[in-house]
Design a protein around this motif. Structure first.
Motif, PDB file in Angstrom:
ATOM      1  N   ALA A  31       0.728  -1.083  -0.044  1.00  0.00           N
ATOM      2  CA  ALA A  31      -0.090  -0.037  -0.047  1.00  0.00           C
ATOM      3  C   ALA A  31       0.903   1.213   0.204  1.00  0.00           C
ATOM      4  O   ALA A  31       2.174   1.205   0.393  1.00  0.00           O
ATOM      5  CB  ALA A  31      -0.915  -0.029   1.211  1.00  0.00           C
ATOM      6  N   ASP A  32       0.258   2.490  -0.461  1.00  0.00           N
ATOM      7  CA  ASP A  32       0.985   3.690  -0.402  1.00  0.00           C
ATOM      8  C   ASP A  32       1.327   4.006   1.043  1.00  0.00           C
ATOM      9  O   ASP A  32       0.260   4.025   2.029  1.00  0.00           O
ATOM     10  CB  ASP A  32       0.118   4.911  -1.026  1.00  0.00           C
ATOM     11  CG  ASP A  32       0.144   4.532  -2.312  1.00  0.00           C
ATOM     12  OD1 ASP A  32       1.059   3.823  -3.200  1.00  0.00           O
ATOM     13  OD2 ASP A  32      -0.842   5.226  -3.013  1.00  0.00           O
ATOM     14  N   LYS A  33       2.294   4.644   1.292  1.00  0.00           N
ATOM     15  CA  LYS A  33       2.705   5.357   2.615  1.00  0.00           C
ATOM     16  C   LYS A  33       1.629   6.523   2.607  1.00  0.00           C
ATOM     17  O   LYS A  33       1.508   7.019   1.986  1.00  0.00           O
ATOM     18  CB  LYS A  33       4.266   5.828   2.823  1.00  0.00           C
ATOM     19  CG  LYS A  33       4.836   4.592   2.746  1.00  0.00           C
ATOM     20  CD  LYS A  33       6.618   4.946   2.926  1.00  0.00           C
ATOM     21  CE  LYS A  33       7.281   3.891   2.917  1.00  0.00           C
ATOM     22  NZ  LYS A  33       8.572   4.175   2.932  1.00  0.00           N
ATOM     23  N   ALA A  34       1.641   6.760   3.974  1.00  0.00           N
ATOM     24  CA  ALA A  34       0.770   7.955   4.220  1.00  0.00           C
ATOM     25  C   ALA A  34       1.195   9.559   3.697  1.00  0.00           C
ATOM     26  O   ALA A  34       0.329  10.191   3.500  1.00  0.00           O
ATOM     27  CB  ALA A  34       0.331   8.114   5.707  1.00  0.00           C
ATOM     28  N   ASP A  35       2.335   9.426   3.768  1.00  0.00           N
ATOM     29  CA  ASP A  35       3.198  10.935   3.406  1.00  0.00           C
ATOM     30  C   ASP A  35       3.202  10.801   1.831  1.00  0.00           C
ATOM     31  O   ASP A  35       3.643  11.461   1.562  1.00  0.00           O
ATOM     32  CB  ASP A  35       4.301  10.956   3.842  1.00  0.00           C
ATOM     33  CG  ASP A  35       5.437   9.824   3.519  1.00  0.00           C
ATOM     34  OD1 ASP A  35       5.058   8.967   2.715  1.00  0.00           O
ATOM     35  OD2 ASP A  35       6.472  10.044   4.067  1.00  0.00           O
ATOM     36  N   GLY A  36       2.701   9.712   1.131  1.00  0.00           N
ATOM     37  CA  GLY A  36       2.792   9.711  -0.295  1.00  0.00           C
ATOM     38  C   GLY A  36       4.094   9.393  -0.841  1.00  0.00           C
ATOM     39  O   GLY A  36       4.411   9.583  -2.228  1.00  0.00           O
ATOM     40  N   SER A  37       5.115   9.006  -0.069  1.00  0.00           N
ATOM     41  CA  SER A  37       6.383   8.792  -0.692  1.00  0.00           C
ATOM     42  C   SER A  37       6.616   7.402  -1.361  1.00  0.00           C
ATOM     43  O   SER A  37       7.831   6.944  -1.832  1.00  0.00           O
ATOM     44  CB  SER A  37       7.466   8.782   0.620  1.00  0.00           C
ATOM     45  OG  SER A  37       7.237   7.795   1.413  1.00  0.00           O
ATOM     46  N   GLY A  38       5.600   6.635  -1.370  1.00  0.00           N
ATOM     47  CA  GLY A  38       5.648   5.464  -2.264  1.00  0.00           C
ATOM     48  C   GLY A  38       5.179   4.091  -1.505  1.00  0.00           C
ATOM     49  O   GLY A  38       4.787   4.132  -0.357  1.00  0.00           O
ATOM     50  N   PRO A  39       5.038   3.079  -2.114  1.00  0.00           N
ATOM     51  CA  PRO A  39       4.450   1.893  -1.636  1.00  0.00           C
ATOM     52  C   PRO A  39       5.363   1.339  -0.715  1.00  0.00           C
ATOM     53  O   PRO A  39       6.420   1.339  -0.841  1.00  0.00           O
ATOM     54  CB  PRO A  39       3.950   0.886  -2.668  1.00  0.00           C
ATOM     55  CG  PRO A  39       4.830   1.483  -3.822  1.00  0.00           C
ATOM     56  CD  PRO A  39       5.400   2.773  -3.660  1.00  0.00           C
ATOM     57  N   TYR A  40       4.855   0.403   0.474  1.00  0.00           N
ATOM     58  CA  TYR A  40       5.728  -0.270   1.098  1.00  0.00           C
ATOM     59  C   TYR A  40       4.877  -1.720   1.343  1.00  0.00           C
ATOM     60  O   TYR A  40       3.513  -1.769   1.233  1.00  0.00           O
ATOM     61  CB  TYR A  40       5.831   0.163   2.291  1.00  0.00           C
ATOM     62  CG  TYR A  40       4.822   0.435   3.358  1.00  0.00           C
ATOM     63  CD1 TYR A  40       4.799  -0.177   4.555  1.00  0.00           C
ATOM     64  CD2 TYR A  40       3.963   1.634   3.137  1.00  0.00           C
ATOM     65  CE1 TYR A  40       3.575  -0.050   5.597  1.00  0.00           C
ATOM     66  CE2 TYR A  40       2.841   1.691   4.045  1.00  0.00           C
ATOM     67  CZ  TYR A  40       2.732   1.036   5.153  1.00  0.00           C
ATOM     68  OH  TYR A  40       1.574   1.158   6.097  1.00  0.00           O
ATOM     69  N   GLU A  41       5.638  -2.706   1.745  1.00  0.00           N
ATOM     70  CA  GLU A  41       4.921  -4.027   2.078  1.00  0.00           C
ATOM     71  C   GLU A  41       4.908  -4.273   3.537  1.00  0.00           C
ATOM     72  O   GLU A  41       5.868  -3.907   4.130  1.00  0.00           O
ATOM     73  CB  GLU A  41       5.647  -5.160   1.237  1.00  0.00           C
ATOM     74  CG  GLU A  41       5.535  -5.124  -0.319  1.00  0.00           C
ATOM     75  CD  GLU A  41       6.428  -6.176  -1.027  1.00  0.00           C
ATOM     76  OE1 GLU A  41       6.932  -7.077  -0.240  1.00  0.00           O
ATOM     77  OE2 GLU A  41       6.024  -6.084  -1.984  1.00  0.00           O
TER      78      GLU A  41
END
Length: 60
Positions: free
Chosen positions: A34-44
């Motif tokens: 999913a996307d990080k809350a700050d919009g800096s990209g996805p993480y697993e």
């Protein structure tokens, strides 16, 4: 909305449009991307399960 349930039983809510994938890893773990809350990209992250929440329905 989607509610992710973590392996320890805690949970978090995310907007459905931030979800990229939910899948099983090669070793059988259930993972979400999913996307990080700050919009800096996805993480697993590892999850135990997930639930899709519908507008107007109260879950208790």
């Amino acid at each position: 909305m989607i509610r992710y349930i973590y392996p320890d039983g805690t949970h978090c809510y995310r907007a459905l449009h931030t979800t990229h994938a939910v899948y099983r890893s090669d070793d059988g773990r259930l993972l979400a991307r999913a996307d990080k809350a700050d919009g800096s990209g996805p993480y697993e992250f590892e999850i135990r399960g997930f639930e899709l929440l519908q507008p107007g329905v109260i879950y208790d």
